[in-house]
Design a protein around this motif. Structure first.
Motif, mmCIF file in Angstrom:
data_model
loop_
_atom_site.group_PDB
_atom_site.id
_atom_site.type_symbol
_atom_site.label_atom_id
_atom_site.label_comp_id
_atom_site.label_asym_id
_atom_site.label_seq_id
_atom_site.Cartn_x
_atom_site.Cartn_y
_atom_site.Cartn_z
ATOM 1 N N GLU A 203 24.196 5.654 17.008
ATOM 2 C CA GLU A 203 25.388 4.886 17.398
ATOM 3 C C GLU A 203 25.190 3.461 16.881
ATOM 4 N N TRP A 204 25.506 3.270 15.607
ATOM 5 C CA TRP A 204 25.107 2.057 14.896
ATOM 6 C C TRP A 204 25.852 0.813 15.360
ATOM 7 N N GLU A 205 27.084 0.938 15.754
ATOM 8 C CA GLU A 205 27.819 -0.231 16.241
ATOM 9 C C GLU A 205 27.175 -0.775 17.519
ATOM 10 N N LYS A 206 26.730 0.120 18.384
ATOM 11 C CA LYS A 206 26.053 -0.321 19.609
ATOM 12 C C LYS A 206 24.705 -0.952 19.288
ATOM 13 N N VAL A 207 24.036 -0.440 18.270
ATOM 14 C CA VAL A 207 22.778 -1.059 17.843
ATOM 15 C C VAL A 207 23.033 -2.505 17.423
ATOM 16 N N LEU A 208 24.078 -2.715 16.633
ATOM 17 C CA LEU A 208 24.420 -4.073 16.185
ATOM 18 C C LEU A 208 24.747 -4.987 17.357
ATOM 19 N N THR A 209 25.420 -4.444 18.354
ATOM 20 C CA THR A 209 25.766 -5.254 19.526
ATOM 21 C C THR A 209 24.517 -5.802 20.201
ATOM 22 N N TYR A 210 23.525 -4.941 20.409
ATOM 23 C CA TYR A 210 22.298 -5.370 21.095
ATOM 24 C C TYR A 210 21.448 -6.275 20.210
ATOM 25 N N THR A 211 21.264 -5.911 18.947
ATOM 26 C CA THR A 211 20.400 -6.719 18.081
ATOM 27 C C THR A 211 21.008 -8.086 17.795
ATOM 28 N N SER A 212 22.316 -8.146 17.611
ATOM 29 C CA SER A 212 22.973 -9.430 17.360
ATOM 30 C C SER A 212 22.862 -10.335 18.581
ATOM 31 N N PHE A 227 15.766 -2.689 13.365
ATOM 32 C CA PHE A 227 16.917 -1.916 13.830
ATOM 33 C C PHE A 227 18.232 -2.529 13.331
ATOM 34 N N HIS A 228 18.295 -3.846 13.315
ATOM 35 C CA HIS A 228 19.517 -4.540 12.896
ATOM 36 C C HIS A 228 19.883 -4.180 11.451
ATOM 37 N N HIS A 229 18.901 -4.164 10.577
ATOM 38 C CA HIS A 229 19.186 -3.871 9.168
ATOM 39 C C HIS A 229 19.537 -2.397 8.962
ATOM 40 N N LEU A 230 18.915 -1.514 9.736
ATOM 41 C CA LEU A 230 19.324 -0.105 9.672
ATOM 42 C C LEU A 230 20.790 0.047 10.055
ATOM 43 N N ALA A 231 21.196 -0.645 11.113
ATOM 44 C CA ALA A 231 22.578 -0.569 11.576
ATOM 45 C C ALA A 231 23.521 -1.216 10.571
ATOM 46 N N LEU A 232 23.100 -2.315 9.957
ATOM 47 C CA LEU A 232 23.938 -2.963 8.936
ATOM 48 C C LEU A 232 24.192 -2.008 7.770
ATOM 49 N N TYR A 233 23.144 -1.299 7.324
ATOM 50 C CA TYR A 233 23.367 -0.371 6.215
ATOM 51 C C TYR A 233 24.361 0.722 6.604
ATOM 52 N N HIS A 234 24.170 1.327 7.762
ATOM 53 C CA HIS A 234 25.004 2.465 8.157
ATOM 54 C C HIS A 234 26.435 2.055 8.495
ATOM 55 N N THR A 235 26.664 0.780 8.689
ATOM 56 C CA THR A 235 28.039 0.301 8.894
ATOM 57 C C THR A 235 28.583 -0.352 7.628
ATOM 58 N N GLY A 236 27.852 -0.202 6.514
ATOM 59 C CA GLY A 236 28.326 -0.709 5.221
ATOM 60 C C GLY A 236 28.281 -2.216 5.080
ATOM 61 N N GLN A 237 27.385 -2.899 5.818
ATOM 62 C CA GLN A 237 27.388 -4.365 5.819
ATOM 63 C C GLN A 237 26.094 -4.997 5.342
ATOM 64 N N LEU A 238 25.094 -4.219 4.931
ATOM 65 C CA LEU A 238 23.793 -4.789 4.604
ATOM 66 C C LEU A 238 23.848 -5.845 3.497
ATOM 67 N N PRO A 239 24.505 -5.591 2.356
ATOM 68 C CA PRO A 239 24.516 -6.627 1.310
ATOM 69 C C PRO A 239 25.323 -7.868 1.698
ATOM 70 N N TYR A 240 26.223 -7.709 2.652
ATOM 71 C CA TYR A 240 27.119 -8.805 3.004
ATOM 72 C C TYR A 240 26.610 -9.645 4.171
ATOM 73 N N ARG A 241 25.801 -9.042 5.046
ATOM 74 C CA ARG A 241 25.342 -9.749 6.246
ATOM 75 C C ARG A 241 23.822 -9.844 6.320
ATOM 76 N N LEU A 242 23.171 -9.729 5.180
ATOM 77 C CA LEU A 242 21.712 -9.777 5.144
ATOM 78 C C LEU A 242 21.173 -11.080 5.719
ATOM 79 N N LEU A 243 21.889 -12.166 5.486
ATOM 80 C CA LEU A 243 21.402 -13.488 5.888
ATOM 81 C C LEU A 243 22.209 -14.078 7.042
ATOM 82 N N ASP A 244 22.811 -13.225 7.841
ATOM 83 C CA ASP A 244 23.561 -13.709 9.001
ATOM 84 C C ASP A 244 22.666 -14.478 9.964
ATOM 85 N N PHE A 245 21.387 -14.077 10.035
ATOM 86 C CA PHE A 245 20.424 -14.730 10.904
ATOM 87 C C PHE A 245 19.232 -15.177 10.070
ATOM 88 N N PRO A 246 18.537 -16.230 10.470
ATOM 89 C CA PRO A 246 17.391 -16.724 9.686
ATOM 90 C C PRO A 246 16.304 -15.653 9.523
#
Length: 491
Positions: A203-212, A227-246
């Motif tokens: 449940e990747w969206e829920k993973v993003l909720t907790y990790t974010s 876990f955050h990067h796994l969820a980003l990939y499965h939601t199609g956001q890894l290349p776009y949100r790789l640097l959302d956090f330091p």
């Protein structure tokens, strides 16, 4: 007053139930994932011989945590019953009601004890069984020898005063309990365990909720980043949100290098399983099983991996264990039907058709070569490509990033993500126009204008404005965050 202890028992049961079903649900999940009760004589003998009868009974209780509502109700009933048993024991000995409600202390103490996931529940079952045994012994002695009560308490105060005193004491317990719970509740532990739970259920969206939420609090944790990067990939956001956090950990936020760490051994298989690198996933899982024992997650994964690797007899060994359990028997039977299929729903073996002679050994310290190898063997492997690009960017290897971007350009998103384009522009600044033109990628004028603005702020050392405007850019990461220095690595 005569029925007060039943009212308190009911209140404690309801309170504990909703806590274990809600804010402490991660505790039950953790225990269930680290214990497996089997209905077999061999398991009984081994468990009793190595850990004792109390551990065997505790494992029996923990198996019901597989169903959250059932597990919450069972644990709440046991700890609330500790209060009731304590009350009855005090009443047998003293011959009167527990005016100071001292019988609440063991129950509250056990509840606070279970707030941390790494606390063994043998103490809970041990206290419950001890009090139950003591109560029946006192009951037997009272009926046979009329010894109890040992002393008789005669209350000389009025009924209304007794009620007020009891309510005041209960209010004090409630206030202390609330304060203790709030101060000692481990929010970070809950976030990590809930994130793991949702990774396992995909449940990747829920993973993003907790990790974010964890990262927004300003904290850094390798498991959360993983876990955050796994969820980003499965939601199609890894290349776009790789640097959302330091990314202060660099490439270690993407994977776990093998450090022979018992705690880390539980998590390494997730990435390799998603990549379809089944041999490496199996190695991590087997190491975890050596550390944590034959628990359901390890047995299930090892059965799956051996099916994918065409080893049905090995898989059968793990399935046979699971068939002796209560809640995993059905899943084991489903796997048994697929023993010779060499494939499973939702899983793949990316290297199933690759024949290596001599055998190729995985790089357990650096995942980069493995990602590149996967891309070479499967030119449609998007996850391996995106993780390879992320790994090269976070390790300052811009020339290799450009080289692999060109080599696997059919896997690159169109248009290129901002992070990729920012890295390309850095590469452009270090080579000639002709050399940059040969790679076949362009940088938008808007990106060039943004870099001029970035350079101006950096040159004038306006760090507050620079971070606010460019804190999520690759330029800022390279110059101010990367743990590998602020230079491009060319070798």
């Amino acid at each position: 007053m005569k029925r007060l202890h039943y009212i308190i028992f009911g209140f404690l049961f309801v309170l504990y139930f909703f806590c274990y079903y809600g804010v402490l649900s991660h505790v039950l999940f953790y225990h269930e994932q680290h214990h497996l009760f089997l209905f077999s004589c061999d398991y009984f003998r081994q468990c009793v011989a190595s850990e004792g009868l109390l551990s065997y009974l505790t494992a029996f209780v923990i198996q019901f945590f597989h169903i959250p509502a059932l597990g919450s109700g069972l644990l709440a009933l046991i700890i609330a019953s500790v209060y009731l048993l304590s009350h009855q024991i005090i009443r047998k000995i003293s011959g009167g009601n527990d005016l100071l409600q001292l019988s609440m202390l063991p129950s509250l103490g056990l509840f606070f004890y279970t707030m941390s996931a790494d606390r063994a529940l043998t103490l809970v079952t041990g206290c419950f069984l001890t009090l139950m045994l003591l109560y029946f012994v006192l009951l037997l002695i009272q009926r046979c020898w009329k010894v109890f009560p040992l002393f008789k308490i005669n209350y000389t105060i009025r009924q209304s005063v007794r009620i007020c005193l009891t309510l005041l004491i209960l209010a004090g317990y409630a206030g202390f309990g609330y304060r203790y719970f709030v101060r000692h509740y481990k929010r970070s532990e809950r976030i990590m365990l809930k994130a793991e739970e949702y990774v396992k259920s995909k449940e990747w969206e829920k993973v993003l909720t907790y990790t974010s939420h964890y990262w927004r609090s300003g904290r850094t944790n390798q498991l959360i980043a993983y876990f955050h990067h796994l969820a980003l990939y499965h939601t199609g956001q890894l290349p776009y949100r790789l640097l959302d956090f330091p990314q202060v950990m660099g490439v270690k936020s993407l994977y776990f290098p093998w450090n022979s760490d018992s705690r880390e051994s539980e998590y390494g298989h997730f990435l390799y399983e998603e990549l379809g690198y089944i041999n490496e996933a199996q190695r991590w899982e087997f190491e975890a099983m050596v550390v944590w024992g034959e628990t359901a997650p390890h047995l299930l994964n090892l059965a799956r991996y051996n099916i994918l690797n065409s080893r049905p007899l090995v898989a059968q060994r793990f399935i046979n264990k699971l068939k002796q359990s209560l809640f995993y028997r059905k899943e084991a039977l489903e796997l048994e039907k697929r023993l010779n299929d060499k494939q499973l729903p939702g899983m793949k073996n990316a290297l199933s058709k690759v024949q290596e002679e001599p055998a190729r050994f995985a790089n357990v310290l650096n995942i980069g070569p493995e990602l590149e190898y996967l891309c070479q063997q499967d030119t449609t492997h998007r996850m391996a490509f995106e993780y390879l690009m992320s790994q090269l960017l976070l390790s300052n290897h811009i020339p290799r990033f450009v080289e692999n971007l060109q080599k696997f350009r059919h896997l690159a998103p169109t248009p290129l993500p901002q992070t990729y384009e920012e890295a390309l522009y850095i590469y452009k600044l270090g080579v000639s126009e002709e050399e940059f033109a040969r790679i076949g990628f362009t940088v938008r004028p808007e990106t060039e204008r943004r870099f001029k603005r970035y350079y101006e702020l950096a040159k004038n050392k306006k760090m507050q404005a620079l971070q606010a405007e460019f804190g999520k850019t690759y330029w800022f990461y390279l110059n101010y965050i990367s743990p590998y220095g602020n230079k491009v690595i060319t070798r």
